[in-house]
Enzyme design. Structure first.
Site, PDB file in Angstrom:
ATOM      1  N   PRO A  20     -55.227   5.859 -21.221  1.00 42.54           N
ATOM      2  CA  PRO A  20     -55.681   4.861 -21.654  1.00 42.54           C
ATOM      3  C   PRO A  20     -54.337   3.986 -22.485  1.00 42.54           C
ATOM      4  O   PRO A  20     -53.733   4.970 -23.381  1.00 42.54           O
ATOM      5  CB  PRO A  20     -56.497   4.959 -22.616  1.00 42.54           C
ATOM      6  CG  PRO A  20     -56.667   6.185 -22.247  1.00 42.54           C
ATOM      7  CD  PRO A  20     -56.442   6.902 -21.798  1.00 42.54           C
ATOM      8  N   ASN A  21     -54.302   2.991 -22.721  1.00 42.26           N
ATOM      9  CA  ASN A  21     -53.650   2.320 -23.710  1.00 42.26           C
ATOM     10  C   ASN A  21     -51.978   2.724 -23.150  1.00 42.26           C
ATOM     11  O   ASN A  21     -51.351   1.933 -24.338  1.00 42.26           O
ATOM     12  CB  ASN A  21     -53.432   2.420 -24.698  1.00 42.26           C
ATOM     13  CG  ASN A  21     -55.564   2.155 -25.525  1.00 42.26           C
ATOM     14  OD1 ASN A  21     -55.592   1.398 -25.432  1.00 42.26           O
ATOM     15  ND2 ASN A  21     -56.061   3.206 -26.410  1.00 42.26           N
ATOM     16  N   ARG A  28     -46.898  -2.140 -27.624  1.00 47.09           N
ATOM     17  CA  ARG A  28     -47.572  -1.316 -28.431  1.00 47.09           C
ATOM     18  C   ARG A  28     -47.009   0.324 -29.235  1.00 47.09           C
ATOM     19  O   ARG A  28     -45.525   0.820 -29.018  1.00 47.09           O
ATOM     20  CB  ARG A  28     -48.658   0.102 -27.683  1.00 47.09           C
ATOM     21  CG  ARG A  28     -49.787   0.841 -28.439  1.00 47.09           C
ATOM     22  CD  ARG A  28     -49.962   1.623 -26.850  1.00 47.09           C
ATOM     23  NE  ARG A  28     -50.852   3.284 -27.835  1.00 47.09           N
ATOM     24  CZ  ARG A  28     -51.323   4.216 -27.435  1.00 47.09           C
ATOM     25  NH1 ARG A  28     -50.807   4.369 -26.585  1.00 47.09           N
ATOM     26  NH2 ARG A  28     -51.965   5.018 -28.025  1.00 47.09           N
ATOM     27  N   TYR A  33     -43.644   4.584 -29.968  1.00 48.69           N
ATOM     28  CA  TYR A  33     -43.827   4.836 -27.679  1.00 48.69           C
ATOM     29  C   TYR A  33     -42.707   4.352 -27.528  1.00 48.69           C
ATOM     30  O   TYR A  33     -42.292   4.664 -26.565  1.00 48.69           O
ATOM     31  CB  TYR A  33     -45.079   4.600 -27.566  1.00 48.69           C
ATOM     32  CG  TYR A  33     -46.568   5.011 -28.640  1.00 48.69           C
ATOM     33  CD1 TYR A  33     -46.867   6.787 -28.150  1.00 48.69           C
ATOM     34  CD2 TYR A  33     -47.282   4.347 -29.021  1.00 48.69           C
ATOM     35  CE1 TYR A  33     -47.907   7.616 -28.313  1.00 48.69           C
ATOM     36  CE2 TYR A  33     -48.547   4.709 -29.800  1.00 48.69           C
ATOM     37  CZ  TYR A  33     -48.938   6.203 -29.229  1.00 48.69           C
ATOM     38  OH  TYR A  33     -49.861   6.927 -28.925  1.00 48.69           O
ATOM     39  N   ASN A  85     -50.249  11.920 -18.866  1.00 48.80           N
ATOM     40  CA  ASN A  85     -50.182  11.670 -19.977  1.00 48.80           C
ATOM     41  C   ASN A  85     -50.962  11.045 -20.242  1.00 48.80           C
ATOM     42  O   ASN A  85     -51.644  10.336 -19.859  1.00 48.80           O
ATOM     43  CB  ASN A  85     -49.218  11.010 -20.572  1.00 48.80           C
ATOM     44  CG  ASN A  85     -49.229  10.483 -22.420  1.00 48.80           C
ATOM     45  OD1 ASN A  85     -49.946  10.679 -22.427  1.00 48.80           O
ATOM     46  ND2 ASN A  85     -47.834   9.467 -22.613  1.00 48.80           N
ATOM     47  N   ALA A  88     -55.016   8.823 -25.030  1.00 46.94           N
ATOM     48  CA  ALA A  88     -56.041   9.180 -26.430  1.00 46.94           C
ATOM     49  C   ALA A  88     -57.209  10.752 -25.677  1.00 46.94           C
ATOM     50  O   ALA A  88     -58.058  11.474 -26.188  1.00 46.94           O
ATOM     51  CB  ALA A  88     -56.875   8.432 -27.063  1.00 46.94           C
ATOM     52  N   GLU A 109     -48.263  18.066 -18.885  1.00 44.05           N
ATOM     53  CA  GLU A 109     -49.057  17.263 -20.199  1.00 44.05           C
ATOM     54  C   GLU A 109     -47.690  16.818 -20.539  1.00 44.05           C
ATOM     55  O   GLU A 109     -47.064  17.591 -21.126  1.00 44.05           O
ATOM     56  CB  GLU A 109     -49.785  17.777 -20.811  1.00 44.05           C
ATOM     57  CG  GLU A 109     -50.193  17.043 -21.914  1.00 44.05           C
ATOM     58  CD  GLU A 109     -51.771  18.263 -22.888  1.00 44.05           C
ATOM     59  OE1 GLU A 109     -52.577  19.587 -22.185  1.00 44.05           O
ATOM     60  OE2 GLU A 109     -51.694  17.681 -23.734  1.00 44.05           O
ATOM     61  N   HIS A 111     -46.686  13.915 -23.546  1.00 46.00           N
ATOM     62  CA  HIS A 111     -46.932  13.262 -24.738  1.00 46.00           C
ATOM     63  C   HIS A 111     -45.306  11.870 -25.569  1.00 46.00           C
ATOM     64  O   HIS A 111     -44.166  13.238 -25.557  1.00 46.00           O
ATOM     65  CB  HIS A 111     -47.450  13.580 -26.066  1.00 46.00           C
ATOM     66  CG  HIS A 111     -48.782  14.322 -25.696  1.00 46.00           C
ATOM     67  ND1 HIS A 111     -49.584  13.203 -25.228  1.00 46.00           N
ATOM     68  CD2 HIS A 111     -48.998  15.368 -24.744  1.00 46.00           C
ATOM     69  CE1 HIS A 111     -51.032  14.050 -24.565  1.00 46.00           C
ATOM     70  NE2 HIS A 111     -50.571  15.844 -24.641  1.00 46.00           N
ATOM     71  N   ARG A 118     -48.798  14.567 -35.813  1.00 50.67           N
ATOM     72  CA  ARG A 118     -49.495  13.315 -36.588  1.00 50.67           C
ATOM     73  C   ARG A 118     -50.611  13.691 -36.569  1.00 50.67           C
ATOM     74  O   ARG A 118     -51.015  14.672 -37.243  1.00 50.67           O
ATOM     75  CB  ARG A 118     -49.560  12.178 -35.390  1.00 50.67           C
ATOM     76  CG  ARG A 118     -47.753  12.056 -34.105  1.00 50.67           C
ATOM     77  CD  ARG A 118     -48.384  11.353 -33.202  1.00 50.67           C
ATOM     78  NE  ARG A 118     -48.867   9.931 -33.373  1.00 50.67           N
ATOM     79  CZ  ARG A 118     -49.444   8.767 -32.640  1.00 50.67           C
ATOM     80  NH1 ARG A 118     -49.288   9.168 -30.965  1.00 50.67           N
ATOM     81  NH2 ARG A 118     -50.077   7.797 -32.596  1.00 50.67           N
TER      82      ARG A 118
HETATM   83  C1  DQA Z   1     -49.745   9.860 -26.673  1.00 55.54           C
HETATM   84  C2  DQA Z   1     -50.422  10.907 -27.758  1.00 55.54           C
HETATM   85  C3  DQA Z   1     -51.946  10.623 -28.309  1.00 55.54           C
HETATM   86  O1  DQA Z   1     -52.279  11.030 -29.276  1.00 55.54           O
HETATM   87  C4  DQA Z   1     -52.668   9.120 -28.103  1.00 55.54           C
HETATM   88  O2  DQA Z   1     -53.515   8.525 -28.151  1.00 55.54           O
HETATM   89  C5  DQA Z   1     -51.640   8.313 -27.127  1.00 55.54           C
HETATM   90  C6  DQA Z   1     -50.193   8.134 -26.103  1.00 55.54           C
HETATM   91  C7  DQA Z   1     -48.157   9.881 -26.541  1.00 55.54           C
HETATM   92  O3  DQA Z   1     -47.662   9.671 -25.835  1.00 55.54           O
HETATM   93  O4  DQA Z   1     -47.897  10.419 -27.386  1.00 55.54           O
HETATM   94  O5  DQA Z   1     -52.433   7.818 -26.163  1.00 55.54           O
HETATM   95  O6  DQA Z   1     -50.479  10.798 -25.660  1.00 55.54           O
END
Ligand code: DQA
Length: 157
Positions: A20-21, A28, A33, A85, A88, A109, A111, A118
């Site tokens: 998501p997002n 964003r 990011y 990735n 959240a 995985e 990020h 964080r």
């Molecule tokens: C994320 C880190 C997560 O905590 C966050 O909710 C994201 C992006 C990252 O790529 O740093 O949406 O996965």
């Protein structure tokens, strides 16, 4: 003597899954990011995979169930590896963890940000103990490291 014609082995297929997002990358929180869009990241990964004789296909969803359905579909598409990735969902989703375990495919995985630098709620991942490994904090380059490592793993297993 019969002529034996052997076809080249199929190119490995990897799926890049974004949670998501991540469709909002570029606008964003760019200080966290970066400024690349998801399309920028995916096309760079596609080129890198091609240059190494592999294929990757990218998929993003804001919906947990849609990501789970996608994971379940992977064996039917002869997918050999996931780079994920989970956004959240990393920190909350037992269901995503179970989906990855249900298809028993290796995954890395990724990020973009350093989740350990964080908020405390980002320090725990539901997936990382089942991942081949994790890469965090290197922005979009992390996906490229993951892809190279995945190809190395597939070649040498
Ligand atoms: C994320 C880190 C997560 O905590 C966050 O909710 C994201 C992006 C990252 O790529 O740093 O949406 O996965």
């Amino acid at each position: 003597m019969p002529t034996i014609i052997s076809s080249p082995p199929p190119r490995p297929l990897l799926w890049i899954l974004h949670g998501p997002n991540l469709n909002m990358l570029g606008s964003r929180e760019p200080e966290v990011y970066g400024r690349l869009t998801l399309a920028d990241i995916d096309s760079a990964l596609g080129r890198l995979a091609e240059s190494r004789g592999a294929r990757c296909e990218s998929f993003q969803s804001n919906h947990e169930g849609v990501l789970i359905d996608r994971i379940h579909a992977a064996p039917d598409h002869q997918v050999q590896f996931f780079i994920i990735n989970p956004g959240a969902f990393t920190h909350t989703s037992v269901a995503l963890r179970d989906a990855l375990l249900s298809v028993a495919l290796p995954f890395i995985e990724v990020h973009l940000s350093n989740i350990y630098a964080r908020e405390p709620f980002r320090h725990h991942s539901m997936l990382s103990d089942k991942a081949l490994g994790g890469i965090y904090g290197f922005g979009s380059q992390g996906y490229e490291f993951a892809l190279l490592r995945a190809l190395d793993y597939l070649q040498n297993r």
